[in-house]
Scaffold this motif. Structure first.
Motif, PDB file in Angstrom:
ATOM      1  N   UNK A 194     -58.141-133.913  34.343  1.00 19.58           N
ATOM      2  CA  UNK A 194     -57.454-134.950  33.573  1.00 19.58           C
ATOM      3  C   UNK A 194     -56.558-134.315  32.521  1.00 19.58           C
ATOM      4  N   UNK A 195     -55.789-133.318  32.940  1.00 24.33           N
ATOM      5  CA  UNK A 195     -54.852-132.645  32.040  1.00 24.33           C
ATOM      6  C   UNK A 195     -53.476-133.270  32.243  1.00 24.33           C
ATOM      7  N   UNK A 196     -52.951-133.871  31.200  1.00 24.37           N
ATOM      8  CA  UNK A 196     -51.681-134.589  31.307  1.00 24.37           C
ATOM      9  C   UNK A 196     -50.494-133.670  31.069  1.00 24.37           C
ATOM     10  N   UNK A 225     -63.625-139.907  37.308  1.00 27.44           N
ATOM     11  CA  UNK A 225     -64.026-138.599  36.786  1.00 27.44           C
ATOM     12  C   UNK A 225     -65.322-138.682  35.977  1.00 27.44           C
ATOM     13  N   UNK A 226     -65.640-139.838  35.464  1.00 29.90           N
ATOM     14  CA  UNK A 226     -66.917-140.007  34.772  1.00 29.90           C
ATOM     15  C   UNK A 226     -68.079-139.915  35.751  1.00 29.90           C
ATOM     16  N   UNK A 227     -67.891-140.459  36.963  1.00 31.65           N
ATOM     17  CA  UNK A 227     -68.955-140.453  37.979  1.00 31.65           C
ATOM     18  C   UNK A 227     -68.307-140.430  39.363  1.00 31.65           C
ATOM     19  N   UNK A 265     -56.329-134.949  39.898  1.00 33.23           N
ATOM     20  CA  UNK A 265     -57.332-135.794  39.247  1.00 33.23           C
ATOM     21  C   UNK A 265     -58.270-136.437  40.278  1.00 33.23           C
ATOM     22  N   UNK A 266     -57.854-136.440  41.542  1.00 31.68           N
ATOM     23  CA  UNK A 266     -58.647-137.072  42.601  1.00 31.68           C
ATOM     24  C   UNK A 266     -59.520-136.091  43.372  1.00 31.68           C
ATOM     25  N   UNK A 267     -59.408-134.813  43.104  1.00 32.65           N
ATOM     26  CA  UNK A 267     -60.141-133.845  43.919  1.00 32.65           C
ATOM     27  C   UNK A 267     -61.656-134.075  43.937  1.00 32.65           C
ATOM     28  N   UNK A 268     -62.323-134.343  42.811  1.00 34.78           N
ATOM     29  CA  UNK A 268     -63.782-134.557  42.887  1.00 34.78           C
ATOM     30  C   UNK A 268     -64.164-135.749  43.756  1.00 34.78           C
ATOM     31  N   UNK A 296     -58.659-138.840  53.674  1.00 35.50           N
ATOM     32  CA  UNK A 296     -58.332-139.064  52.270  1.00 35.50           C
ATOM     33  C   UNK A 296     -56.990-138.405  51.940  1.00 35.50           C
ATOM     34  N   UNK A 297     -56.126-139.156  51.253  1.00 34.16           N
ATOM     35  CA  UNK A 297     -54.796-138.691  50.899  1.00 34.16           C
ATOM     36  C   UNK A 297     -54.606-138.862  49.399  1.00 34.16           C
ATOM     37  N   UNK A 298     -54.288-137.782  48.683  1.00 34.26           N
ATOM     38  CA  UNK A 298     -53.987-137.846  47.247  1.00 34.26           C
ATOM     39  C   UNK A 298     -52.548-137.390  47.049  1.00 34.26           C
TER      40      UNK A 298
END
Length: 208
Positions: free
Chosen positions: A157-159, A194-196, A44-47, A60-62
């Motif tokens: 954002x796939x749960x 994810x919106x912006x 979810x953090x890739x963008x 950056x670490x996710x």
């Protein structure tokens, strides 16, 4: 010729008892640690991470929470134990600078717990739960505002529909978490990263 942004690399930390998988962009600068909410994962953090990595001033670490993504499930999801594991992971990056820690949804508790015990540059949390999460996956997902996410970013954002994970993490809400907000600034709308993504990345750059 402009330098290319760092590529994403995937790493694993810990033993089978505290195994964590994380992605990393960059090898220098201040660490920015991105934590997802329950039922989602580090993708979810890739963008945001790809945009933030354009800056050479941070790494950056996710991280995948235990039981999410590629991080192994645990027998005990104790918040203090995971906070310590996160601190050891960050120390192992050898960046020698206090991190910016970002917590989405339930991971706001982890971000705050980290900042209460370890040196932290700033904490940014958003979409914090207002109550203990329900064991019902449909009810949990209904509280997420996914409708405003552009189609191009909806794939991030796939749960995971796993009620067992919601039950496993209920222990976070029985613990007496100590609020510790280094930065009071936080987005207020659902899934703003994810919106912006570019705007969210700019907010994080201001905290470096």
């Amino acid at each position: 010729m402009h330098p290319q942004p760092p590529r994403r690399t995937t790493h694993a930390y810990g033993t089978p008892r505290n195994h964590l998988v994380y992605d990393r962009w960059g090898s220098f600068g201040r660490p920015v640690v991105l934590l997802h909410g329950l039922l989602y994962d580090r993708t979810m953090w890739w963008p945001v991470a790809a945009d933030l990595a354009l800056s050479s001033s941070c790494s950056v670490i996710a991280v995948d929470l235990p039981g999410h993504g590629q991080s192994a499930p645990r027998g005990d999801y104790d918040l203090d134990a995971l906070t310590q594991d996160l601190a050891v992971l960050i120390a192992g990056l050898d960046l020698h600078r206090a991190p910016v820690v970002v917590g989405h949804a339930e991971s706001a508790l982890l971000a705050d717990g980290f900042a209460a015990s370890y040196a932290t540059r700033a904490v940014l949390t958003f979409d914090e739960p207002v109550e203990e999460p329900s064991d019902c996956v449909d009810q949990h997902l209904a509280a997420a505002d996914l409708g405003a996410i552009p189609d191009a970013y909806r794939q991030f954002a796939v749960a995971r529909r796993d009620a067992g994970l919601l039950r496993a993490y209920r222990c976070w809400f029985s613990a007496k978490a100590r609020p510790h907000r280094v930065s009071p600034t936080r987005p207020r709308s659902g899934f703003p990263h994810l919106r912006a993504p570019a705007s969210f990345a700019a907010t994080l750059r201001d905290l470096l």
